[in-house]
Write an enzyme that holds these catalytic residues in place. Structure first.
Site, PDB file in Angstrom:
ATOM      1  N   SER A   1      13.027 -23.180  21.207  1.00 22.52           N
ATOM      2  CA  SER A   1      11.790 -22.715  21.837  1.00 22.52           C
ATOM      3  C   SER A   1      10.693 -23.770  21.855  1.00 22.52           C
ATOM      4  CB  SER A   1      11.286 -21.459  21.128  1.00 22.52           C
ATOM      5  OG  SER A   1      11.084 -21.712  19.762  1.00 22.52           O
TER       6      SER A   1
ATOM      7  N   THR B   1       7.250 -21.065  20.426  1.00 24.99           N
ATOM      8  CA  THR B   1       5.974 -21.757  20.276  1.00 24.99           C
ATOM      9  C   THR B   1       5.641 -22.075  18.832  1.00 24.99           C
ATOM     10  OG1 THR B   1       5.071 -20.447  22.111  1.00 24.99           O
ATOM     11  CG2 THR B   1       3.475 -21.656  20.787  1.00 24.99           C
TER      12      THR B   1
ATOM     13  N   THR C   1       5.382 -25.823  23.147  1.00 22.52           N
ATOM     14  CA  THR C   1       6.454 -24.862  23.419  1.00 22.52           C
ATOM     15  C   THR C   1       7.288 -25.274  24.630  1.00 22.52           C
ATOM     16  OG1 THR C   1       6.887 -22.494  23.768  1.00 22.52           O
ATOM     17  CG2 THR C   1       5.074 -23.440  25.001  1.00 22.52           C
TER      18      THR C   1
ATOM     19  N   ARG D   1       6.584 -21.933  36.039  1.00 24.05           N
ATOM     20  CA  ARG D   1       5.801 -21.001  35.209  1.00 24.05           C
ATOM     21  C   ARG D   1       5.140 -21.737  34.033  1.00 24.05           C
ATOM     22  NH1 ARG D   1       5.717 -19.261  29.546  1.00 24.05           N
ATOM     23  NH2 ARG D   1       4.962 -17.130  29.476  1.00 24.05           N
TER      24      ARG D   1
ATOM     25  N   GLY E   1       2.784 -20.911  30.551  1.00 21.86           N
ATOM     26  CA  GLY E   1       2.335 -19.826  29.684  1.00 21.86           C
ATOM     27  C   GLY E   1       0.956 -20.098  29.091  1.00 21.86           C
ATOM     28  N   ASP E   2       0.699 -19.465  27.972  1.00 22.12           N
ATOM     29  CA  ASP E   2      -0.607 -19.594  27.326  1.00 22.12           C
ATOM     30  C   ASP E   2      -0.769 -20.903  26.548  1.00 22.12           C
ATOM     31  OD1 ASP E   2       1.448 -18.559  25.631  1.00 22.12           O
ATOM     32  OD2 ASP E   2      -0.043 -18.038  24.123  1.00 22.12           O
TER      33      ASP E   2
ATOM     34  N   THR F   1       1.172 -16.943  19.780  1.00 22.51           N
ATOM     35  CA  THR F   1       2.590 -17.033  20.095  1.00 22.51           C
ATOM     36  C   THR F   1       3.001 -15.712  20.736  1.00 22.51           C
ATOM     37  OG1 THR F   1       4.791 -17.407  19.149  1.00 22.51           O
ATOM     38  CG2 THR F   1       3.214 -16.255  17.762  1.00 22.51           C
ATOM     39  N   GLY F   2       4.096 -15.745  21.467  1.00 19.12           N
ATOM     40  CA  GLY F   2       4.570 -14.522  22.108  1.00 19.12           C
ATOM     41  C   GLY F   2       4.417 -14.583  23.614  1.00 19.12           C
TER      42      GLY F   2
ATOM     43  N   GLY G   1       3.090 -15.111  26.750  1.00 20.74           N
ATOM     44  CA  GLY G   1       1.895 -15.842  27.127  1.00 20.74           C
ATOM     45  C   GLY G   1       1.050 -15.157  28.185  1.00 20.74           C
TER      46      GLY G   1
HETATM   47  N1  GLY Z   1       3.655 -18.240  24.215  1.00 18.03           N
HETATM   48  C1  GLY Z   1       4.430 -19.139  24.924  1.00 18.03           C
HETATM   49  C2  GLY Z   1       4.668 -18.801  26.316  1.00 18.03           C
HETATM   50  O1  GLY Z   1       4.457 -17.672  26.735  1.00 18.03           O
HETATM   51  O2  GLY Z   1       5.093 -19.662  27.052  1.00 18.03           O
END
Ligand code: GLY
Length: 325
Positions: A83, A185, A203, A213, A215-216, A236-237, A239
């Site tokens: 990850s 992450t 991440t 894509r 993420g956060d 984390t999680g 995003g």
């Molecule tokens: N938290 C990492 C992502 O959603 O890419």
């Protein structure tokens, strides 16, 4: 496939190429000015090893920024970690694309998103912060910048991750899942002996995501926020849910209002849960925070999120409290 020893050597070589390594080599341990520091916290169980690497800086009076970049370099270079960095699971078209950001004690920020072929993207985000007039570089431009700054081009798709992707292709159901089996992450925030905070987040993002894509994790305020007057937070999680509440910034602002790190993280989690009141196995988000006094705390949507802590007196993996049991 790299052995553990090779990973550490590789990581060391990558770090040695960076300017801060020299500064660290010259650092001696000063009197701690920070009542709660030095201390480092990071997400998930792989945070334990990452904290060890960060501690080599923090424990000798090093700067929090150097510590967090060195810390996350360990999972970034670990091909078994699917990850983060090398060995990350690819997008649905088979490309491993990485996201990362960094913030320092002066409120400076750097970020890269959707970068291919570069292992140490947190260090790359630092380069963007320190060597460009910009905050964020993405895709091909970020890769060009990396190569121009001495980063090596690598194939990040390991045989294991390629095998997992080919297996996924048999059904190719695109259903983002963030739970304890598919955790993602590393976010790391640290307070150094001088009382300064910094953080980073890195991440490979959601497994089998759509191409392009993001993420956060590379978004300042979402995956990471550091305010040296108040504290630092990371996430984390899933995003998408973190982005929609600008989660890490929310956590820091709650700490500014006097909330403890755990309470601030709980408020952010409950903002998300309010929109998704039913328990869903596929929805996990965790926040982790550290304040200027060196107090830390975390909160997540559902059980399973852990974070690692390292200080002079503590070296532990802690279960984050959760909204759903
Ligand atoms: N938290 C990492 C992502 O959603 O890419």
């Amino acid at each position: 496939m790299r052995s553990r020893r090779e990973i550490l050597q590789y990581t060391g070589a990558a770090l040695a190429a960076l300017p801060f390594a020299k500064a660290f080599a010259q650092a001696s341990k000063p009197e701690a000015k920070s009542p709660g520091g030095p201390i480092v916290v990071s997400t998930w169980n792989f945070g334990v090893q990452a904290n060890d690497a960060a501690w080599k800086f923090l424990g000798h009076g090093g700067r929090a920024l150097d510590a967090v970049i060195a810390g996350v370099a360990v999972p970034e270079a670990d091909p078994k970690n699917q990850s983060v960095g090398l060995g990350g699971l690819p997008d649905r078209d088979g490309h491993v694309t990485l996201d990362a950001c960094v913030m320092d004690e002066n409120g400076n920020a750097g970020s890269v998103a959707c970068v291919e072929h570069i292992v140490h993207v947190a260090a790359l985000a630092r380069k963007v912060m320190e060597n460009t007039p910009h905050v964020m570089l993405v895709g091909e431009g970020a890769l060009q910048f990396a190569l121009a700054n001495g980063f090596q081009k690598e194939n990040l798709l390991t045989p294991e991750s390629e095998k997992a992707w080919r297996e996924w292709l048999k059904t190719a159901q695109y259903r983002p899942v963030a739970n304890v089996e598919n955790h993602d992450t590393i976010g790391m925030v640290a307070l150094d002996a001088a009382g300064n905070l910094s953080g980073t987040c890195t991440t490979s993002g959601m497994a089998y995501k759509m191409r392009g894509r993001v993420g956060d994790s590379p978004l300042i305020g979402a995956g990471l926020f550091v305010d040296n007057e108040v504290g630092a937070a990371t996430s984390t999680g899933l995003g998408e849910e973190v982005i929609k509440i600008v989660g890490s910034h929310l956590v820091v602002e709650q700490m500014r209002l006097g909330k403890s790190p755990e309470e601030a993280c709980r408020i952010a989690v409950e903002r998300i849960v309010k929109k998704h009141p039913q328990k869903r196995e596929d929805l996990q988000v965790g926040f982790l925070a550290l304040n200027k006094q060196g107090e830390h705390g975390a909160y997540c949507i559902q059980k399973g999120f852990q974070y690692a802590v390292r200080s002079d007196s503590v070296n532990a993996l802690i279960d984050g409290k959760s909204h759903f049991a």
